[in-house]
Design a protein around this motif. Sequence first.
Motif, PDB file in Angstrom:
ATOM      1  N   ILE A 147       1.034  -9.237   7.595  1.00  0.00           N
ATOM      2  CA  ILE A 147      -0.686  -9.266   7.195  1.00  0.00           C
ATOM      3  C   ILE A 147      -1.050  -7.443   6.001  1.00  0.00           C
ATOM      4  O   ILE A 147      -1.366  -8.266   4.878  1.00  0.00           O
ATOM      5  CB  ILE A 147      -1.373  -9.432   8.193  1.00  0.00           C
ATOM      6  CG1 ILE A 147      -1.382 -11.029   8.722  1.00  0.00           C
ATOM      7  CG2 ILE A 147      -3.167  -9.557   8.013  1.00  0.00           C
ATOM      8  CD1 ILE A 147      -2.743 -11.629   9.680  1.00  0.00           C
ATOM      9  N   ALA A 148      -0.423  -6.925   6.939  1.00  0.00           N
ATOM     10  CA  ALA A 148      -0.906  -5.838   6.266  1.00  0.00           C
ATOM     11  C   ALA A 148      -0.020  -5.447   4.889  1.00  0.00           C
ATOM     12  O   ALA A 148      -0.625  -4.720   3.559  1.00  0.00           O
ATOM     13  CB  ALA A 148      -0.004  -4.396   7.199  1.00  0.00           C
ATOM     14  N   TRP A 149       1.241  -6.143   4.688  1.00  0.00           N
ATOM     15  CA  TRP A 149       2.098  -6.294   3.767  1.00  0.00           C
ATOM     16  C   TRP A 149       0.974  -6.878   2.380  1.00  0.00           C
ATOM     17  O   TRP A 149       0.867  -6.598   0.977  1.00  0.00           O
ATOM     18  CB  TRP A 149       3.828  -7.258   4.166  1.00  0.00           C
ATOM     19  CG  TRP A 149       4.054  -6.592   2.083  1.00  0.00           C
ATOM     20  CD1 TRP A 149       3.960  -7.578   1.075  1.00  0.00           C
ATOM     21  CD2 TRP A 149       4.834  -6.014   1.360  1.00  0.00           C
ATOM     22  NE1 TRP A 149       4.896  -7.543   0.080  1.00  0.00           N
ATOM     23  CE2 TRP A 149       5.264  -6.394   0.753  1.00  0.00           C
ATOM     24  CE3 TRP A 149       5.207  -4.277   2.371  1.00  0.00           C
ATOM     25  CZ2 TRP A 149       5.944  -5.295  -0.326  1.00  0.00           C
ATOM     26  CZ3 TRP A 149       5.828  -3.457   1.624  1.00  0.00           C
ATOM     27  CH2 TRP A 149       5.906  -4.056   0.467  1.00  0.00           C
ATOM     28  N   ILE A 150       0.408  -8.181   2.795  1.00  0.00           N
ATOM     29  CA  ILE A 150      -0.463  -8.841   1.958  1.00  0.00           C
ATOM     30  C   ILE A 150      -1.192  -7.859   0.984  1.00  0.00           C
ATOM     31  O   ILE A 150      -2.178  -8.221   0.221  1.00  0.00           O
ATOM     32  CB  ILE A 150      -0.780  -9.452   2.932  1.00  0.00           C
ATOM     33  CG1 ILE A 150       0.610 -11.451   2.889  1.00  0.00           C
ATOM     34  CG2 ILE A 150      -2.257 -11.419   2.201  1.00  0.00           C
ATOM     35  CD1 ILE A 150      -0.279 -12.711   3.845  1.00  0.00           C
ATOM     36  N   VAL A 151      -2.323  -7.428   2.389  1.00  0.00           N
ATOM     37  CA  VAL A 151      -3.442  -6.962   2.278  1.00  0.00           C
ATOM     38  C   VAL A 151      -2.592  -5.714   0.970  1.00  0.00           C
ATOM     39  O   VAL A 151      -3.922  -4.797   0.247  1.00  0.00           O
ATOM     40  CB  VAL A 151      -3.998  -6.483   3.521  1.00  0.00           C
ATOM     41  CG1 VAL A 151      -5.171  -5.137   2.889  1.00  0.00           C
ATOM     42  CG2 VAL A 151      -4.808  -7.244   3.890  1.00  0.00           C
ATOM     43  N   TYR A 152      -2.027  -4.679   0.873  1.00  0.00           N
ATOM     44  CA  TYR A 152      -1.489  -4.150   0.717  1.00  0.00           C
ATOM     45  C   TYR A 152      -1.186  -3.962  -0.538  1.00  0.00           C
ATOM     46  O   TYR A 152      -1.703  -4.173  -1.585  1.00  0.00           O
ATOM     47  CB  TYR A 152      -0.141  -3.134   1.783  1.00  0.00           C
ATOM     48  CG  TYR A 152       0.450  -1.946   0.597  1.00  0.00           C
ATOM     49  CD1 TYR A 152       0.198  -1.339  -0.451  1.00  0.00           C
ATOM     50  CD2 TYR A 152       2.130  -3.013   0.233  1.00  0.00           C
ATOM     51  CE1 TYR A 152       1.755  -0.345  -0.906  1.00  0.00           C
ATOM     52  CE2 TYR A 152       3.157  -1.938  -0.494  1.00  0.00           C
ATOM     53  CZ  TYR A 152       2.206  -0.688  -0.538  1.00  0.00           C
ATOM     54  OH  TYR A 152       3.283   0.263  -1.829  1.00  0.00           O
TER      55      TYR A 152
END
Length: 427
Positions: free
Chosen positions: A251-256
């Motif tokens: 999820i952090a990667w999607i947000v980033y």
Amino acid sequence: MEATKIKLFLLITVLLFSCKKEEKVFKTNKKDYDHYLAFTPVKTTSKYFQLWDSKIKQDSLQMMGLANVASEYNRFFQGTGDIKYLKMAERSLEKALEAAALGKAGYMRALARNYISQHRFKEALELAQAARKQGSGVNATQALLFDVQMELGNYEKAHMYLDSIRNMSDFGYLIRLAKWNDHKGDLDTAIRFMEKAYDRARMSNNRDLLLWSTTNLADFYGHAGRIEDSYRLYLKTLEMDPKNAYAKKGIAWIVYSHERNGKEALRIMDSIIQKHQSPEYDLLKAEIAEFMDNESLKLQALDNFHKKVGNMDYGEMYNAHNVDFLIAMDVTERALTLAKREVGNRPTPETYGLLAYSYLKKGEKKKALQLVKTHIEGKTYEPSTLSQAAEVYKANGEYKKVQELKQELTGAIYELGPVKEHQILSL
């Protein structure tokens, strides 16, 4: 006048279509995952663990107890990222194998998988081959041999082992078939087989298989640009396992990478790092900090990574990450030495990519080009390796090759991330 009206109508149509497309851009909602970020760390004990641990202490030769304790140690490692648990699992399995009179093949396979986790691939291969000679659990051993040979870059041998376990209704075969097609660059086929494996896992009611297939399918969807589908599966993972660090990282990667929201991505990463010790999370934090032009935070995250991987128990596990770290720190001689070591451990196109890039950064562009042409060209579809190859081609003036790779890499910007995007566009 009529022509003007037609032009105006077309302009309005284009604007409306653009607005509709704009509305469809997917965005995450932190209300979906916020409550998962506060979950307490994974407990590193359980009644089940204590039961078997006590049995071992009463009789150190209880193989069943040793195997079950090893399984619990492995679970603790997955949950905390603390390398000591993986090493404890190794010692338990080695002891069980040493004491076993029967069923040695099963212990050999379990220990080989532990070695794979530690990136001790050649030792894992020796154990897998020894398990094969035992004659029991042949399919399980053939599957293990596929896994090890893929890690070692022996793709023809790996494919032979894959063919030997062919069974379209078997979860293990389907996930390996997906991996094989991904290796060949056929992502659509890889997704199709991973979806079949995911369906099998749901029918089996096996939580571990379902968690594994859900996160892996989420990864595949992300690589295919199906960001919302990827996000929904990471959330499904967290519904089953609220402490799952891998899904939170997804999820952090999607947000980033998709939303370019560095601040929120850092908040998610900080929540993971507080509870999970895996060094790669510090590297991702450093990358996000670089994207945000926060040099001090980037250096702090890199320093944390360096301190963690200084633990000798990690052995070979973070060689590739360390090469990237040393190149970033401009310590090219050490990066080159470590890249050579990694190629010796697992001679794959990806490790040769690291070696070529290390030579390039050291100023030996001809050596780098020779490695790219011999070991990478036409042998991998991994975007990070292809981006390294493109830089080598550019340094050697092979601009046609650069443009071919640039076109391919432009479609992998999400997978590579915003920091790499600038490098790709400037090729």
